[in-house]
Design an enzyme around this catalytic site. Structure first.
Site, PDB file in Angstrom:
ATOM      1  N   ARG A  27       0.822  -1.214   0.000  1.00 19.12           N
ATOM      2  CA  ARG A  27       0.000   0.000   0.000  1.00 19.12           C
ATOM      3  C   ARG A  27       0.854   1.262   0.000  1.00 19.12           C
ATOM      4  O   ARG A  27       0.332   2.344  -0.232  1.00 19.12           O
ATOM      5  CB  ARG A  27      -0.904   0.014   1.235  1.00 19.12           C
ATOM      6  CG  ARG A  27      -1.864  -1.163   1.273  1.00 19.12           C
ATOM      7  CD  ARG A  27      -2.532  -1.251   2.617  1.00 19.12           C
ATOM      8  NE  ARG A  27      -3.443  -0.158   2.826  1.00 19.12           N
ATOM      9  CZ  ARG A  27      -4.732  -0.195   2.560  1.00 19.12           C
ATOM     10  NH1 ARG A  27      -5.259  -1.287   2.076  1.00 19.12           N
ATOM     11  NH2 ARG A  27      -5.495   0.842   2.788  1.00 19.12           N
ATOM     12  N   GLY A 101      -5.684   7.873   8.405  1.00 12.54           N
ATOM     13  CA  GLY A 101      -6.567   9.007   8.148  1.00 12.54           C
ATOM     14  C   GLY A 101      -5.948  10.294   8.649  1.00 12.54           C
ATOM     15  O   GLY A 101      -4.755  10.344   8.971  1.00 12.54           O
ATOM     16  N   GLU A 483      -3.067   6.331 -20.011  1.00 13.90           N
ATOM     17  CA  GLU A 483      -2.728   5.280 -19.051  1.00 13.90           C
ATOM     18  C   GLU A 483      -1.273   4.820 -19.261  1.00 13.90           C
ATOM     19  O   GLU A 483      -0.550   4.574 -18.300  1.00 13.90           O
ATOM     20  CB  GLU A 483      -3.723   4.117 -19.199  1.00 13.90           C
ATOM     21  CG  GLU A 483      -3.434   2.891 -18.359  1.00 13.90           C
ATOM     22  CD  GLU A 483      -3.366   3.136 -16.850  1.00 13.90           C
ATOM     23  OE1 GLU A 483      -3.743   4.224 -16.391  1.00 13.90           O
ATOM     24  OE2 GLU A 483      -2.890   2.228 -16.146  1.00 13.90           O
ATOM     25  N   GLU A 490       4.818   6.631 -13.246  1.00  9.97           N
ATOM     26  CA  GLU A 490       4.685   6.038 -11.912  1.00  9.97           C
ATOM     27  C   GLU A 490       5.886   5.172 -11.542  1.00  9.97           C
ATOM     28  O   GLU A 490       6.391   5.265 -10.433  1.00  9.97           O
ATOM     29  CB  GLU A 490       3.438   5.123 -11.853  1.00  9.97           C
ATOM     30  CG  GLU A 490       2.144   5.846 -11.581  1.00  9.97           C
ATOM     31  CD  GLU A 490       0.954   4.883 -11.580  1.00  9.97           C
ATOM     32  OE1 GLU A 490       0.081   5.052 -10.727  1.00  9.97           O
ATOM     33  OE2 GLU A 490       0.875   3.976 -12.432  1.00  9.97           O
TER      34      GLU A 490
HETATM   35  C1  F1P Z   1      -7.009   4.968  -7.676  1.00 10.06           C
HETATM   36  C2  F1P Z   1      -5.489   5.089  -7.831  1.00 10.06           C
HETATM   37  C3  F1P Z   1      -4.907   3.917  -8.647  1.00 10.06           C
HETATM   38  C4  F1P Z   1      -3.383   4.002  -8.659  1.00 10.06           C
HETATM   39  C5  F1P Z   1      -2.807   4.062  -7.241  1.00 10.06           C
HETATM   40  C6  F1P Z   1      -3.475   5.154  -6.450  1.00 10.06           C
HETATM   41  O1  F1P Z   1      -7.280   3.865  -6.884  1.00 10.06           O
HETATM   42  O2  F1P Z   1      -5.214   6.298  -8.499  1.00 10.06           O
HETATM   43  O3  F1P Z   1      -5.390   3.941  -9.944  1.00 10.06           O
HETATM   44  O4  F1P Z   1      -2.854   2.876  -9.319  1.00 10.06           O
HETATM   45  O5  F1P Z   1      -2.958   2.822  -6.654  1.00 10.06           O
HETATM   46  O6  F1P Z   1      -4.909   5.097  -6.534  1.00 10.06           O
HETATM   47  P1  F1P Z   1      -8.654   3.060  -6.933  1.00 10.06           P
HETATM   48  O7  F1P Z   1      -9.745   4.028  -6.597  1.00 10.06           O
HETATM   49  O8  F1P Z   1      -8.806   2.472  -8.301  1.00 10.06           O
HETATM   50  O9  F1P Z   1      -8.473   2.020  -5.863  1.00 10.06           O
END
Ligand code: F1P
Length: 610
Positions: A27, A101, A483, A490
Site C-alpha cells: 500500500r 486518516g 494510461e 509512476e
Molecule cells: C485509484 C489510484 C490507482 C493508482 C494508485 C493510487 O485507486 O489512483 O489507480 O494505481 O494505486 O490510486 P482506486 O480508486 O482504483 O483504488
C-alpha cells in the site's frame, strides 16, 4: 497508504503483526512500528523508518512478546518521516494508538491537551488521539467509553486501534472514513485496515461501518454504531486466495499481475454473458429497472480507474446511445455540477476505499442522481457497501501500486455495461453480437499481446536514458495513451505526457526533437488515417516514434519509426489489448532503471486520505 494490524490472543502476536505489516507493504509507507502489552503488563514498542524489514530486524535483535498488540505502517501526512512520528503513539506510557486518516482539527485539540499538561513527542495528528483517550481514562472511563467520547471530538477521517495497559485483555477500534475489518479467529480476534493482512490467520471477517466503535477481546466482539447503539454486523467468508500476497515466481508483483490478465479477465466475464446480450442483473438486483431508465451516465474515479472511465465514455456514447461525462473525483466533489435527468452515477475503483471517490459518491447521493453503481475489485469495500448497484471485477488482490489487471478488468466490466445499457436503448442485434464476440475473444487476445514481452524488453533499452516522453492516441485509444504515460511516470520516473494526437499542432509539437521519444497507439478504426497525418507531423520535425499498431494499419519501420505489431483485434476491444504492451514497456524501462517497481517512491496503493 498507512496500514493497521492488531491482535488479541493467547499466544505471542508479534510475528502475526509483522507478517500482517509485510502483507500491507504494497500500500506504500515510509516507516513502521509495533507495540504489545508484555507479560509484566507494560507496553513495549519498536519503531523504525524505512521498510518493515528494518522493523523485523530490530525486533529480532531485541525481542518483544505479548498476547495483545497493534502495529502500523505509516505514510507521512503530518510530520516528517522520523522514528518519533512513526506509530504506535503513546500517552502516559499507558495508552497506545495506531491511526489511519487525518484528524483535521488536531491543532486545536493539541492546544487544549497541552493546556491540560500533556507533552507531545511527535508532530503527528495521531498523538492527539492517544492523549485524548488517556484524559478520558484518567476520569475513570472504560476504554470503550473513552474511545467513544474521544472520537466525537474528531473532524476528519480515522481508522484507529487503541490499547490500554490497565485493561490488557482487549483493544478498542473506531472507524470513520478509513476502513477497518475485524478478523475472527478461534479464541483470538484480529483487526486490520485490509483483509489481506489477516489471511494467514483467518478467512472470516466483519467489515466495520462508518461511525462504528468496537471492543474486541479474545472471545467477544461488541460493536456499537455511530449513535452508540449495539449492532450486529454480518460475518463474511473471504474467498481471496491465501497466496494472493505471493509473487508466484515472478520478479515483481506488477509483472505477475500483467501476466494474470487473461485469467482474471476470463474470471470477470465468467457467467455474465448470455447468447443475445448482457443481463442487467449482473450489476445488482434492481439494475434492470435502473438501467432501463438511464438517460445520462456520470463516471467518477481517480488515477488509472479514471482512464478506464474515459474509455467507457467513447463506448457508451457510440454504442449504447447514452450521454456520458467523466470526471476526476477530487474535482467533482468540490464543484457544483449539473445533474442531468435520470442520471446514473458510476464510480470506478480498484480498492473501493479511495477517499475522493467515496466522498464524490456521498455527495452525489444528496444531489439528485437516480442511482449509483460502482465497478470495484474489493468485495465489502466502502464503495460497494454504499452504492445502490455493484459490479465486482474479479482481478483478485492487486499488490503492485501501479494498477494493471484491475484496469483491464474494469474495461471489460465497462464494455459489459455498455452492452447492458445499449440493450435498453435499442442496440441492433448485429452490434450486440459483435460486442459479445469481442468480449469472448478477450482472454486469448490478451495472451497474444503478452507474447510481445521479449520484443518490448529489447525496446525498453532505448528509453532508459530518456527524461521525457510523449504518448499519442486518438479516439478510444487516447485514454490508453494517458494510461501508458501514467504507468511510465509512476514506475520509471520518466516524465511522460499524453495527448490526443489531433492536439499536437496546438502546442506539444514544440517539444519534438530526437531526445523526446513519441509513443503512438494506433487505432484500428476510422481515425487511423487521421493519426497517420499526425505521425507525419512528428516525423517532419525529427521526432523518433514507437508505433503500436495492427499489421493491417501498414506502418513500416524506418530510421525514425519503430513499429511494434499488436495482434489483430476487433476495434471495440483494441483499447484493452493495446494497454498490455504499454504496461510491459513501463515495466521493462523501470527494471533497467532499477526503480522500486512494486512500491514506487511517494505513491500509495489505496489513497484513503484526501
Ligand atoms: C485509484 C489510484 C490507482 C493508482 C494508485 C493510487 O485507486 O489512483 O489507480 O494505481 O494505486 O490510486 P482506486 O480508486 O482504483 O483504488
Amino acid at each position: 497508504m498507512c496500514g493497521i494490524v492488531g491482535a488479541v490472543a493467547e499466544r505471542n502476536v508479534v510475528e502475526i503483526l509483522l507478517e500482517g505489516l509485510r502483507r500491507l507493504e504494497y500500500r506504500g509507507y515510509d516507516s513502521a512500528g509495533v507495540a504489545v502489552i508484555n507479560g509484566e503488563g507494560d507496553i513495549e514498542r519498536v519503531r523504525r523508518t524505512g521498510k518493515v524489514q528494518e522493523l523485523s530486524s530490530a525486533v529480532a535483535e531485541n525481542p518483544v512478546r505479548g498476547f495483545v498488540g497493534i502495529a502500523h505502517t505509516r505514510w507521512a501526512t503530518h510530520g516528517g518521516v522520523t522514528e518519533a512520528n512513526a506509530h504506535p503513539h503513546f500517552s502516559s506510557e499507558r495508552v497506545a494508538v495506531v491511526h489511519n486518516g487525518i484528524i483535521e482539527n488536531y491543532l486545536k485539540l493539541k492546544t487544549e491537551l497541552q493546556a491540560k499538561g500533556y507533552q507531545f513527542t511527535s508532530d503527528t495528528d495521531t498523538e492527539t488521539i492517544a492523549h485524548l483517550v488517556d484524559h478520558k481514562l484518567q476520569s475513570g472511563d472504560s476504554l470503550l467509553s473513552a474511545v467513544q467520547s474521544a472520537v466525537k471530538k474528531f473532524d476528519g477521517a480515522y481508522g484507529t486501534v487503541v490499547m490500554d495497559k490497565q485493561q490488557p485483555e482487549k483493544v478498542v477500534v473506531a472507524r470513520s472514513g478509513s476502513p477497518l475489518v475485524i478478523g475472527l479467529g478461534f479464541g483470538e480476534n484480529f483487526i486490520a485496515s485490509d483483509q489481506l493482512a489477516l489471511l494467514p490467520v483467518t478467512r472470516r471477517f466483519i467489515f466495520l461501518e462508518e461511525g462504528d466503535v468496537a471492543e474486541i477481546s479474545r472471545t467477544d466482539i461488541h460493536i456499537f454504531d455511530k449513535n452508540g447503539e449495539p449492532v450486529e454486523r454480518e460475518v463474511i467468508e473471504s474467498n481471496i486466495q491465501h497466496d494472493a500476497g505471493d509473487k508466484a515466481g515472478y520478479r515483481h508483483y506488477m509483472l505477475k499481475e500483467i501476466h494474470e490478465q487473461p485469467v482474471v479477465v476470463r474470471n470477470t466475464l465468467h457467467g455474465r454473458l448470455q447468447d443475445n446480450g448482457v443481463s442487467s442483473e449482473i450489476f445488482g438486483e434492481n439494475a434492470q429497472d435502473i438501467l432501463a431508465k438511464v438517460q445520462h451516465v456520470q463516471i467518477i474515479a481517480c488515477g488509472t480507474s479514471y482512464h478506464s472511465g474515459m474509455t467507457a465514455r467513447y463506448w457508451l456514447e457510440q454504442h449504447a446511445n447514452v450521454s456520458c461525462n467523466v470526471e476526476i473525483a477530487s474535482e467533482f466533489r468540490y464543484r457544483h455540477s449539473y445533474v442531468h435527468p435520470n442520471s446514473l452515477l458510476v464510480t470506478i475503483s480498484q480498492s473501493g476505499e479511495t477517499a475522493d471517490t467515496l466522498a464524490a459518491l456521498r455527495l452525489a447521493k444528496e444531489s439528485g442522481y437516480m442511482a449509483s453503481l460502482t465497478i470495484c475489485n474489493v468485495p465489502g469495500s466502502s464503495l460497494v457497501r454504499e452504492s445502490d448497484l455493484a459490479f465486482m471485477t474479479k482481478a483478485g488482490a492487486e499488490i503492485g501500486v501501479a494498477s494493471t489487471k484491475a484496469f483491464t478488468t474494469q474495461l471489460t466490466a465497462l464494455l459489459m455495461l455498455t452492452a447492458a445499457i445499449g440493450q435498453h436503448k435499442g442496440m441492433a442485434q448485429d452490434k450486440m453480437q459483435a460486442i459479445l464476440k469481442a468480449l469472448h475473444s478477450l482472454p486469448a487476445k490478451l495472451e497474444e499481446a503478452l507474447n510481445l514481452s521479449d520484443a518490448i524488453e529489447t525496446l525498453a533499452e532505448e528509453f532508459s536514458d530518456k527524461h521525457h516522453s510523449l504518448f499519442l492516441g486518438r479516439g478510444d485509444q487516447y485514454p490508453i495513451a494517458m494510461e501508458g504515460a501514467l504507468k511510465l511516470k509512476e514506475i520509471s520516473y520518466i516524465h511522460a505526457e499524453a495527448y490526443a494526437s489531433g492536439e499536437l499542432k496546438h502546442g506539444p509539437l514544440a517539444l519534438i526533437d530526437e531526445n523526446m521519444p513519441v509513443i503512438v497507439v494506433a487505432p484500428n478504426n476510422e481515425l487511423l488515417e487521421k493519426l497517420k497525418s499526425n505521425v507525419e507531423e512528428v516525423r517532419a520535425r525529427g521526432g523518433i516514434m514507437y508505433v503500436f499498431a495492427d499489421k493491417d494499419a501498414h506502418f513500416k519501420s524506418d530510421d525514425t519509426m519503430r513499429v511494434i505489431d499488436v495482434p489483430h483485434v476487433d476495434a471495440i476491444i483494441a483499447p484493452i489489448i493495446y494497454t498490455v504492451p504499454l504496461q510491459l514497456l513501463s515495466y521493462y524501462v523501470a527494471l533497467i532503471k532499477g526503480t522500486d517497481v512494486d512500491q514506487p517512491r511517494n505513491l500509495a496503493k489505496s489513497v484513503t486520505v484526501e
